[in-house]
Design an enzyme around this catalytic site. Structure first.
Site, PDB file in Angstrom:
ATOM      1  N   ARG A  14       0.805  -1.221   0.000  1.00 23.71           N
ATOM      2  CA  ARG A  14       0.000   0.000   0.000  1.00 23.71           C
ATOM      3  C   ARG A  14       0.841   1.275   0.000  1.00 23.71           C
ATOM      4  O   ARG A  14       0.324   2.374  -0.177  1.00 23.71           O
ATOM      5  CB  ARG A  14      -0.965  -0.009   1.195  1.00 23.71           C
ATOM      6  CG  ARG A  14      -2.204  -0.862   0.935  1.00 23.71           C
ATOM      7  CD  ARG A  14      -3.018  -1.051   2.188  1.00 23.71           C
ATOM      8  NE  ARG A  14      -2.381  -1.980   3.124  1.00 23.71           N
ATOM      9  CZ  ARG A  14      -2.797  -2.212   4.372  1.00 23.71           C
ATOM     10  NH1 ARG A  14      -3.841  -1.566   4.840  1.00 23.71           N
ATOM     11  NH2 ARG A  14      -2.172  -3.078   5.153  1.00 23.71           N
ATOM     12  N   LYS A  21       8.876  -1.179   2.789  1.00 24.95           N
ATOM     13  CA  LYS A  21       8.146  -0.247   3.664  1.00 24.95           C
ATOM     14  C   LYS A  21       8.972   0.212   4.859  1.00 24.95           C
ATOM     15  O   LYS A  21       9.003   1.401   5.176  1.00 24.95           O
ATOM     16  CB  LYS A  21       6.852  -0.902   4.151  1.00 24.95           C
ATOM     17  CG  LYS A  21       6.121  -0.068   5.185  1.00 24.95           C
ATOM     18  CD  LYS A  21       4.693  -0.491   5.398  1.00 24.95           C
ATOM     19  CE  LYS A  21       4.585  -1.814   6.101  1.00 24.95           C
ATOM     20  NZ  LYS A  21       3.167  -2.153   6.347  1.00 24.95           N
ATOM     21  N   SER A 411      37.022  44.699  -1.798  1.00 24.86           N
ATOM     22  CA  SER A 411      35.895  44.125  -2.530  1.00 24.86           C
ATOM     23  C   SER A 411      36.390  43.409  -3.780  1.00 24.86           C
ATOM     24  O   SER A 411      37.348  43.844  -4.422  1.00 24.86           O
ATOM     25  CB  SER A 411      34.937  45.236  -2.945  1.00 24.86           C
ATOM     26  OG  SER A 411      34.417  45.839  -1.788  1.00 24.86           O
TER      27      SER A 411
HETATM   28  C1  UD1 Z   1      -0.681  -7.153  11.839  1.00 24.47           C
HETATM   29  C2  UD1 Z   1      -1.495  -8.064  12.772  1.00 24.47           C
HETATM   30  C3  UD1 Z   1      -2.739  -7.300  13.235  1.00 24.47           C
HETATM   31  C4  UD1 Z   1      -2.313  -6.019  13.933  1.00 24.47           C
HETATM   32  C5  UD1 Z   1      -1.389  -5.187  13.040  1.00 24.47           C
HETATM   33  C6  UD1 Z   1      -0.797  -4.058  13.841  1.00 24.47           C
HETATM   34  C7  UD1 Z   1      -1.177 -10.368  12.012  1.00 24.47           C
HETATM   35  C8  UD1 Z   1      -1.781 -11.518  11.298  1.00 24.47           C
HETATM   36  N1  UD1 Z   1      -1.911  -9.263  12.076  1.00 24.47           N
HETATM   37  O1  UD1 Z   1      -1.508  -6.895  10.715  1.00 24.47           O
HETATM   38  O2  UD1 Z   1      -3.478  -8.093  14.143  1.00 24.47           O
HETATM   39  O3  UD1 Z   1      -3.446  -5.269  14.284  1.00 24.47           O
HETATM   40  O4  UD1 Z   1      -0.299  -5.973  12.536  1.00 24.47           O
HETATM   41  O5  UD1 Z   1      -0.034  -3.181  13.036  1.00 24.47           O
HETATM   42  O6  UD1 Z   1      -0.086 -10.472  12.505  1.00 24.47           O
HETATM   43  N2  UD1 Z   1       5.747  -9.290   7.804  1.00 24.47           N
HETATM   44  C9  UD1 Z   1       6.775 -10.176   7.623  1.00 24.47           C
HETATM   45  N3  UD1 Z   1       6.550 -11.326   6.956  1.00 24.47           N
HETATM   46  C10 UD1 Z   1       5.319 -11.683   6.484  1.00 24.47           C
HETATM   47  C11 UD1 Z   1       4.259 -10.777   6.691  1.00 24.47           C
HETATM   48  C12 UD1 Z   1       4.496  -9.600   7.373  1.00 24.47           C
HETATM   49  O7  UD1 Z   1       7.899  -9.909   8.027  1.00 24.47           O
HETATM   50  O8  UD1 Z   1       5.211 -12.751   5.904  1.00 24.47           O
HETATM   51  C13 UD1 Z   1       6.011  -8.039   8.519  1.00 24.47           C
HETATM   52  C14 UD1 Z   1       5.716  -6.790   7.708  1.00 24.47           C
HETATM   53  O9  UD1 Z   1       6.874  -6.366   7.009  1.00 24.47           O
HETATM   54  C15 UD1 Z   1       5.312  -5.786   8.768  1.00 24.47           C
HETATM   55  C16 UD1 Z   1       4.729  -6.651   9.879  1.00 24.47           C
HETATM   56  O10 UD1 Z   1       5.159  -7.978   9.632  1.00 24.47           O
HETATM   57  O11 UD1 Z   1       6.419  -5.078   9.283  1.00 24.47           O
HETATM   58  C17 UD1 Z   1       3.203  -6.614   9.909  1.00 24.47           C
HETATM   59  O12 UD1 Z   1       2.727  -7.080   8.667  1.00 24.47           O
HETATM   60  P1  UD1 Z   1       1.436  -6.463   7.988  1.00 24.47           P
HETATM   61  O13 UD1 Z   1       1.179  -7.190   6.749  1.00 24.47           O
HETATM   62  O14 UD1 Z   1       1.567  -4.977   7.919  1.00 24.47           O
HETATM   63  O15 UD1 Z   1       0.330  -6.890   9.074  1.00 24.47           O
HETATM   64  P2  UD1 Z   1      -1.031  -6.188   9.346  1.00 24.47           P
HETATM   65  O16 UD1 Z   1      -2.007  -6.576   8.298  1.00 24.47           O
HETATM   66  O17 UD1 Z   1      -0.827  -4.754   9.579  1.00 24.47           O
HETATM   67 CA    CA Z   2       0.823  -3.288   9.326  1.00 27.06          CA
END
Ligand code: UD1
Ligand code: CA
Length: 461
Positions: A14, A21, A411
């Site tokens: 996003r 990110k 100058s």
């Molecule tokens: C996650 C939480 C959600 C919480 C939110 C808070 C889960 C399933 N959900 O959702 O409950 O409210 O954070 O901000 O955990 N990442 C990895 N590997 C992956 C997927 C993600 O390293 O395979 C990292 C991303 O880079 C990021 C973080 O994990 O820094 C969170 O991932 P993101 O996809 O943003 O989770 P949310 O949908 O925000």
């Molecule tokens: Ca997030």
């Protein structure tokens, strides 16, 4: 014993960016750097960063910010754990299993995209985790607008029954504004035992770290006082929103400490800047990096100061100062540019349209108008005439110009480096000086003026 793991493998679709990110900057520091810095005070025994999308970029970026990789503050070196496919936050933590086989302490898990967490909050989370002997303790918050966050469902003792992602919520579940911040403290041996059993039976077909709550006993939620700390960054809009939160905190803090900020909305101050009481910040002023400003100084309007030290009772107007030092009672500007380790002494004037680069200036010296002084050393009580230029670059190399005490340049003087002007030298206006000048001398280095009396243009034919 606490190990810290940071989730930083996601792309952050996003953000609509090629940059991972967590490498986007918030007030001069990347998101992931901020997250790491929030744990410094915990003195973790291990620091693991889970990388995937743009892994090399994340690694390089963190390695460049020496503070957190070179073992300062007794921090252990960063360990990078590769998650080649991003199959969810649970899958990310599964990658730690081979790294933490002998580890028996607690694991603090932080999302790499939650940059405003305060160290106090993390300490509190860990303390409660230990006090209650929980298997897991997580940060929760009541958000006015919880859209996009996982919702936390608890019993009356704050014990968590389940966490449901926004997209997996029923309409009724979505009414719950208590959200999961993405910050957890786990008893690692207990988590390690159940991690292999996670299933990807949800809307995104991902392995959710949040599903571990079904397998652990007991899991407790701790609410943060100020929900703004736990806001995650998923879009540029979030980034801007978090920046204004940070700015609000920083400026409120400095005003409480005795700094006047005339028009806070037009000013930005990095949270690494240090100010003393009775500093006045005029409108349209930006203070960045490791800048220190001492008491009584008035900065702005319209100025940018980065990584610089400004002494007491200094005035800076409409100027840019980078990587430089300005001593007490000196006036800078309007429209001056100090850069490349310029160092200006006390009670000096560096005025209109003057650029100083890697120049060291003594005390009570004036450089008032239209000058470029690069790679130069100036003594005390020097007066640099309007339009004086150091010709410091011969097309291949830079050379130094040294100017003694009480010396005056007329100058439009051009000082061709390498060059030394002694003490009490006077340079005649319009001179191009190429050879060293001894103390107590006048140097005139220009064509003598020719006057032809009675000379007229021939009249046209
Ligand atoms: C996650 C939480 C959600 C919480 C939110 C808070 C889960 C399933 N959900 O959702 O409950 O409210 O954070 O901000 O955990 N990442 C990895 N590997 C992956 C997927 C993600 O390293 O395979 C990292 C991303 O880079 C990021 C973080 O994990 O820094 C969170 O991932 P993101 O996809 O943003 O989770 P949310 O949908 O925000
Ligand atoms: Ca997030």
């Amino acid at each position: 014993m606490v190990a810290v793991a940071i989730l930083a493998a996601g792309r952050g679709t996003r953000m609509k960016s090629d940059l991972p990110k967590v490498l986007h900057e918030l007030g001069g520091r990347t998101l992931v750097q901020r997250v790491l810095e929030s744990c410094v005070r915990l003195q973790p025994s291990r620091r693991l960063v889970i990388v995937g999308y743009g892994a090399d970029l994340v690694r390089d970026s963190l390695q460049q910010t020496g503070v957190i990789t070179e073992g300062q503050h007794h921090q252990p070196a960063l360990e990078f754990v590769e998650q080649t496919e991003q199959l969810g936050t649970g899958h990310a933590i599964q990658q730690l299993l081979p790294y933490l086989t002998d580890f028996t302490g607690d694991l603090l898990v932080l999302n790499g995209d939650v940059p405003l967490l305060r160290p106090d909050t993390l300490e509190q989370l860990i303390n409660i985790h230990k006090e209650y002997g929980n298997a897991a303790t997580l940060l929760a918050a009541h958000l006015p607008n919880p859209t996009g966050y996982g919702r936390v469902f608890c019993d009356s003792h704050n014990l968590v029954n389940q966490i449901v992602e926004d997209r997996d919520c029923t309409d009724a579940q979505r009414q719950n504004h208590r959200i999961n911040a993405g910050v957890y403290c786990f008893n690692w041996p207990k988590l390690a035992e159940i991690l292999p059993h996670l299933k990807a039976d949800n809307d995104q077909q991902e392995y959710y770290l949040t599903d571990t709550v079904h397998h652990l006993d007991k899991v407790m939620a701790v609410d943060v006082d100020d929900y703004r700390e736990i806001l995650g960054i998923n879009s540029r809009k979030h980034l801007a929103n978090s920046y204004s939160i940070l700015q609000d905190w920083v400026k409120t803090n400095w005003m409480a400490a005795g700094v006047t900020i005339i028009d806070p909305d037009s000013v930005t101050i990095d949270d690494t800047v240090q100010l003393e009481p009775d500093v006045i910040i005029e409108p349209q002023t930006h203070l960045r990096g490791n800048t220190i400003i001492q008491t009584g100084s008035r900065i702005g309007p319209g100025s940018l100061i980065e990584n610089s030290q400004i002494g007491k009772n200094v005035k800076v107007q409409f100027s840019v100062i980078s990587d430089s030092v300005v001593a007490d009672e000196t006036r800078i500007g309007p429209y001056a540019h100090l850069r490349g380790h310029a160092k200006v002494g006390e009670q000096c004037r560096v005025g209109n349209f003057v650029e100083l680069k890697n120049a060291e200036v003594g005390n009570s010296t004036n450089i008032a108008h239209l000058s470029y002084l690069g790679d130069a050393t100036l003594g005390n009580n020097v007066n640099i005439g309007a339009g004086t230029i150091t010709a410091n670059y011969d097309g291949v190399k830079k050379h130094r110009t040294t100017i003694g005490d009480r010396t005056k340049t007329g100058s439009n003087s051009v000082l061709v480096a390498p060059l030394t002007l002694g003490n009490d030298v006077t340079v005649a206006a319009g001179s191009t000086v190429t050879d060293d000048v001894p103390d107590d001398s006048l140097v005139i280095a220009r064509e003598r003026q020719v006057i032809k009396p009675g000379w007229r243009l021939p009249s046209p034919e």
